[in-house]
Design a protein around this motif. Structure first.
Motif, short mmCIF file in Angstrom:
data_model
loop_
_atom_site.label_atom_id
_atom_site.label_comp_id
_atom_site.label_asym_id
_atom_site.label_seq_id
_atom_site.Cartn_x
_atom_site.Cartn_y
_atom_site.Cartn_z
N ASP A 362 0.78 -1.40 -0.01
CA ASP A 362 -0.14 -0.10 -0.03
C ASP A 362 0.64 1.17 0.04
OD1 ASP A 362 -2.63 -1.10 -0.05
OD2 ASP A 362 -2.89 -1.61 2.21
N LYS A 363 1.73 1.21 0.98
CA LYS A 363 3.01 2.53 0.83
C LYS A 363 3.52 2.69 -0.53
CE LYS A 363 3.58 2.16 5.69
NZ LYS A 363 4.64 1.86 7.02
N ALA A 364 3.94 1.55 -1.21
CA ALA A 364 4.71 1.74 -2.39
C ALA A 364 3.87 2.24 -3.42
CB ALA A 364 4.95 0.23 -2.77
N LEU A 365 2.37 1.74 -3.45
CA LEU A 365 1.57 2.48 -4.34
C LEU A 365 1.21 4.07 -4.09
CD1 LEU A 365 -0.60 2.17 -6.82
CD2 LEU A 365 -2.09 1.24 -5.13
N TYR A 366 1.07 4.10 -2.83
CA TYR A 366 0.56 5.47 -2.44
C TYR A 366 1.95 6.60 -2.96
CZ TYR A 366 0.07 9.79 0.47
OH TYR A 366 -0.11 10.97 0.95
N THR A 367 3.19 5.95 -2.94
CA THR A 367 4.43 6.76 -3.28
C THR A 367 4.26 7.04 -4.73
OG1 THR A 367 5.56 5.76 -1.28
CG2 THR A 367 6.86 6.91 -3.15
N SER A 368 4.25 5.84 -5.34
CA SER A 368 3.99 5.92 -6.80
C SER A 368 2.84 7.15 -7.20
CB SER A 368 3.66 4.74 -7.32
OG SER A 368 3.59 4.67 -8.94
N LYS A 369 1.78 7.05 -6.62
CA LYS A 369 0.79 7.90 -6.88
C LYS A 369 1.16 9.57 -6.65
CE LYS A 369 -3.22 6.94 -7.92
NZ LYS A 369 -4.22 7.05 -9.00
N ARG A 370 1.55 9.62 -5.24
CA ARG A 370 1.93 11.11 -4.78
C ARG A 370 3.13 11.65 -5.73
NH1 ARG A 370 5.25 12.36 -1.01
NH2 ARG A 370 6.07 10.53 -0.60
N THR A 371 4.03 10.74 -6.10
CA THR A 371 5.02 11.46 -6.63
C THR A 371 5.08 11.52 -8.14
OG1 THR A 371 6.06 8.98 -6.81
CG2 THR A 371 6.56 10.61 -4.73
N GLY A 372 3.73 11.43 -8.64
CA GLY A 372 3.82 11.91 -10.00
C GLY A 372 2.89 11.04 -11.19
N LYS A 373 2.51 9.91 -10.66
CA LYS A 373 1.63 8.83 -11.16
C LYS A 373 2.41 8.51 -12.33
CE LYS A 373 -2.81 11.35 -9.53
NZ LYS A 373 -4.19 12.05 -9.98
N ASN A 374 1.63 7.54 -13.02
CA ASN A 374 2.07 6.95 -14.27
C ASN A 374 3.64 6.17 -14.10
OD1 ASN A 374 2.06 5.54 -16.86
ND2 ASN A 374 2.56 7.61 -17.71
N GLN A 375 3.96 5.76 -12.94
CA GLN A 375 5.00 5.11 -12.81
C GLN A 375 4.96 3.88 -11.90
OE1 GLN A 375 7.47 7.73 -10.40
NE2 GLN A 375 5.77 8.59 -9.49
N VAL A 376 6.28 3.18 -11.69
CA VAL A 376 6.35 2.05 -10.80
C VAL A 376 7.29 2.41 -9.77
CG1 VAL A 376 7.27 -0.34 -10.91
CG2 VAL A 376 6.12 0.49 -13.06
N TYR A 377 6.92 2.02 -8.46
CA TYR A 377 7.70 2.53 -7.29
C TYR A 377 7.93 0.95 -6.73
CZ TYR A 377 9.47 4.51 -3.00
OH TYR A 377 10.26 4.91 -1.92
N THR A 378 9.07 0.88 -6.13
CA THR A 378 9.30 -0.39 -5.31
C THR A 378 9.89 0.10 -3.88
OG1 THR A 378 10.26 -1.57 -7.51
CG2 THR A 378 10.84 -2.60 -5.18
N LEU A 379 9.02 -0.74 -3.01
CA LEU A 379 9.23 -0.55 -1.53
C LEU A 379 9.80 -2.10 -1.15
CD1 LEU A 379 9.54 1.24 1.07
CD2 LEU A 379 7.38 0.74 1.40
N THR A 380 11.16 -2.22 -0.68
CA THR A 380 11.64 -3.56 -0.20
C THR A 380 11.47 -3.45 1.28
OG1 THR A 380 13.83 -2.87 -0.40
CG2 THR A 380 12.89 -3.88 -2.18
#
Length: 380
Positions: A362-380
């Motif tokens: 959920d945090k990884a998706l939230y970061t992807s949305k908050r930081t610009g959308k249309n992107q992939v964000y990975t949280l390990t």
């Protein structure tokens, strides 16, 4: 009408009298001991009286004994006849098909229902081998439970489907029961057939309803993907498997960036159409072992068994580019465009429970949305 046993007694009396007369005639005409009538009625020695009465009594006793035996035999035959008639009446009253076979597989008894089932007359079946007359074979059938009962001396049962061209499919349940001697050897086998077509239909309908209910309880009705409840269940199973065997496990959570605008502009039917198109993209790009489901609203989750972070990132990027380049038909020949934000995480093996992993994705998706959308964000 005189009964047979009474006839025997009468004949015995006549035979006794005949012996008495014959003895008098021999004494008179052969040995010339005197007048025939005197010898027959009056001039008798004590020895001659004993001798004649002994013969006379013997014939009478013999007649009585024989008459008793005849009477007993007749009663036995009558009782046996009544028993046979009674059994025949019971046999013919059984509405289900029913036959008795000997060890040579010849039909020794058959009821009308069985003959009707085989479209034959009972006389066509009696004395014939069952596999010859009903199957047109020259050997016992491979799946014959009659043979199995002859060998094992145990009752057997099997189901059989009959599907002839142009005829409604029929299901039968066949039972076999051994008829044994006192020493346990099987002399005959009873075969009893029941039509279970209606039961089969009910079972099939119940199975269909169970499958339908299972489908409805595990599947999102709009997209045909797994629903949230089943996603969580499958994720739990994959976590257990990854922990047990030390396997990698990655997770992707996807969210459409402008789904609200599509609903507001074109209506909810158009939004539903876009969600269906998105689910088709997932199904097309995913591998066979991947598990895809609608997490809620316009969010989708992809569980990637035995997949590294790098593999998950490659998959997520392919999805993002495909959604970005696609046009989704909506209404009146118009098309809508949208993009997708994706979050990725990886099962480390030390998570306390499933919600540690879900919170991280959920945090990884939230970061992807908050930081610009249309992107992939990975949280390990």
């Amino acid at each position: 009408m005189i009964k047979d046993e009474h006839k025997v007694i009468i004949l015995s009396i006549i035979a006794g009298i005949a012996i008495w007369i014959l003895d008098s005639a021999i004494d008179s005409f052969v040995f010339l001991h005197g007048s025939f009538w005197e010898l027959l009625l009056f001039d008798l020695s004590l020895h001659e009286i004993y001798f004649r009465f002994l013969f006379f009594a013997s014939f009478i006793l013999f007649g009585i004994v024989v008459s008793k035996l005849i009477s007993k035999r007749q009663k036995t035959e009558e009782e046996l006849g009544k028993s046979v008639k009674f059994l025949d009446m019971i046999f013919d009253s059984i509405r289900d098909p029913f036959i008795i076979l000997d060890r040579d597989f010849r039909v020794v008894k058959v009821n009308e229902a069985y003959a009707h089932m085989k479209d034959l007359h009972d006389n066509d079946l009696i004395g014939k081998r069952c596999y010859e007359i009903t199957r047109g074979r020259d050997t016992v059938c491979d799946d014959c439970i009659v043979e199995k009962t002859f060998i094992s001396a145990d009752p057997c049962v099997k189901e059989k489907r009959s599907a002839m061209q142009g005829v409604q499919e029929t299901w039968f349940e066949i039972y076999t029961y051994p008829i044994q001697t006192k020493n346990g050897s099987v002399t005959h086998v009873i075969e009893y057939v029941r039509n279970i077509t209606e039961r089969k239909k009910i079972e099939e309908e119940r199975e269909r309803l169970i499958q339908q209910l299972e489908f409805l309880s595990t599947t999102d009705s709009l997209t045909g993907l797994l629903n949230r409840r089943m996603l969580i269940k499958r994720l739990n199973s994959e976590i257990d498997r990854a922990r047990r065997y030390g396997l990698e496990l990655s997770l992707i959570l996807c969210d459409l960036d402008y789904f609200k605008e599509i609903n507001d502009t074109y209506g909810h039917n158009a939004g539903d159409s876009v969600l269906k198109s998105i689910s088709s993209i997932f199904s097309e790009l995913a591998r066979k072992p991947d598990i895809i489901g609608r997490y809620g609203g316009d969010e989708f989750m992809i569980i990637l068994p035995e997949t590294s972070i790098k593999g998950a990132e490659d998959m997520a990027e392919r999805i993002r580019l495909r959604v970005q380049s696609s046009e989704f038909p909506v209404v009146d020949g118009k098309s809508a465009r949208t993009t997708m934000s994706l979050g990725i995480t990886h099962f480390k093996g030390g998570e306390v429970d499933i919600y540690d992993l879900i919170n991280r994705i959920d945090k990884a998706l939230y970061t992807s949305k908050r930081t610009g959308k249309n992107q992939v964000y990975t949280l390990t």
